[in-house]
Design a protein around this motif. Structure first.
Motif, PDB file in Angstrom:
ATOM      1  N   HIS A   1       0.848  -1.189   0.000  1.00 39.09           N
ATOM      2  CA  HIS A   1       0.000   0.000   0.000  1.00 39.09           C
ATOM      3  C   HIS A   1       0.889   1.246   0.000  1.00 39.09           C
ATOM      4  CE1 HIS A   1      -3.405  -2.605   0.834  1.00 39.09           C
ATOM      5  NE2 HIS A   1      -2.774  -3.090   1.884  1.00 39.09           N
TER       6      HIS A   1
ATOM      7  N   PHE B   1      -7.926  -2.711  -2.019  1.00 39.19           N
ATOM      8  CA  PHE B   1      -7.369  -1.404  -2.386  1.00 39.19           C
ATOM      9  C   PHE B   1      -7.527  -0.415  -1.240  1.00 39.19           C
ATOM     10  CE2 PHE B   1      -8.502   2.881  -3.802  1.00 39.19           C
ATOM     11  CZ  PHE B   1      -7.380   3.241  -4.531  1.00 39.19           C
ATOM     12  N   ARG B   2      -6.485   0.409  -1.056  1.00 38.51           N
ATOM     13  CA  ARG B   2      -6.555   1.490  -0.090  1.00 38.51           C
ATOM     14  C   ARG B   2      -6.264   2.807  -0.794  1.00 38.51           C
ATOM     15  NH1 ARG B   2      -3.193  -1.017   5.086  1.00 38.51           N
ATOM     16  NH2 ARG B   2      -4.457  -2.914   5.333  1.00 38.51           N
TER      17      ARG B   2
ATOM     18  N   THR C   1      -2.614   0.799  -4.299  1.00 39.51           N
ATOM     19  CA  THR C   1      -2.260  -0.520  -3.796  1.00 39.51           C
ATOM     20  C   THR C   1      -1.722  -1.371  -4.944  1.00 39.51           C
ATOM     21  OG1 THR C   1      -3.888  -0.502  -2.000  1.00 39.51           O
ATOM     22  CG2 THR C   1      -3.133  -2.656  -2.748  1.00 39.51           C
TER      23      THR C   1
END
Length: 254
Positions: free
Chosen positions: A5, A202-203, A207
């Motif tokens: 991330h 996902f961040r 990511t």
């Protein structure tokens, strides 16, 4: 599978360009056949990105995700760099990139076995859309800036992932013949691997999902998503997925 991330990564000097700081997306030790970094020019002391020429050993590639600037080559050629613009250079080609505003770059480095001052690829996304390099891969579009014939050793693509009724249970994929990094830059995406025993999402900020062990996996899009992909070895060009049962597999390069 390696998951990284961007928001959690420290800002460090980029190994190939120690005068520039960036966030590591793909590390040299990840076993992917390339390394990748996100760099923002115009902030954190990053004013100029300069690489290539004598002493350099890596092909260097850049995709402008946001912002604008210019790139000047050692021969004096000046290239305007808007958002959604790709540049690929042999190690023998020296470039100097400067930003006219805060500019977010995705930077990829791969071993250069045949340095050449003539190996230069520059193009905006608009010149790829609608061509034979704009491939409907089965659940979105893969816009392919580099293919095997471009002789960079890797393929760099900008790929969209759509939500469709048939993707509710995930999009099954397995790259037996390629190492792929899928660097999601927006959207809402979850990956599952090891037959669903492992999962990551996902961040905000970005990511990267790295199939460093050619991992069979499922991508579960919860909304339309966008990713930058790097494949090693490079794609021939017309690869696409078939979801008629089991994991879709890209064929080996011929």
């Amino acid at each position: 599978m390696i998951v990284r991330h961007t928001a959690e990564e420290p800002l460090n000097p980029v190994p190939q360009i120690p005068t520039v700081k960036g966030k590591e997306i793909v590390a040299p030790g990840d076993g992917m056949g390339y390394s990748a970094y996100e760099v923002v020019l115009g902030s954190d002391g990053n004013d100029v990105l300069e690489y290539g020429g004598p002493g350099c050993t890596s092909n260097h590639m850049y995709y402008c995700m946001k912002g604008s600037g210019k790139c000047v080559l050692a021969n004096g050629k000046e290239i305007s760099v808007p958002a959604d613009f790709f540049m690929g250079f042999s190690s023998a080609v020296k470039c100097k990139i400067t930003a006219s505003e805060a500019t977010r770059l995705f930077c990829v480095f791969s071993k250069d076995n045949e340095p050449s001052e003539d190996r230069v690829v520059t193009k905006p996304l608009s010149e790829v859309i609608g061509t034979d390099r704009d491939v409907d891969w089965g659940s979105g579009f893969s816009r392919r800036f580099l293919l095997r014939d471009d002789k960079f050793g890797v393929s760099v693509t900008l790929t969209s992932v759509f939500t469709r009724p048939e993707t509710v249970n995930g999009v099954p994929m397995w790259y037996k013949n390629h190492k792929e990094t899928a660097y999601y830059i927006n959207g809402n995406m979850t990956y599952q691997w090891e037959e669903g025993k492992q999962e990551a999402s996902f961040r905000p900020g970005g990511t990267a999902f790295m199939m460093n062990k050619n991992d069979p996996h499922r991508a579960l899009p919860k909304e339309e998503s966008l990713k930058l992909c790097v494949f090693y070895p490079a794609l021939v060009g017309n690869e696409k997925h078939s979801f008629d049962g089991g994991y879709s597999v890209y064929g080996a390069a011929e």
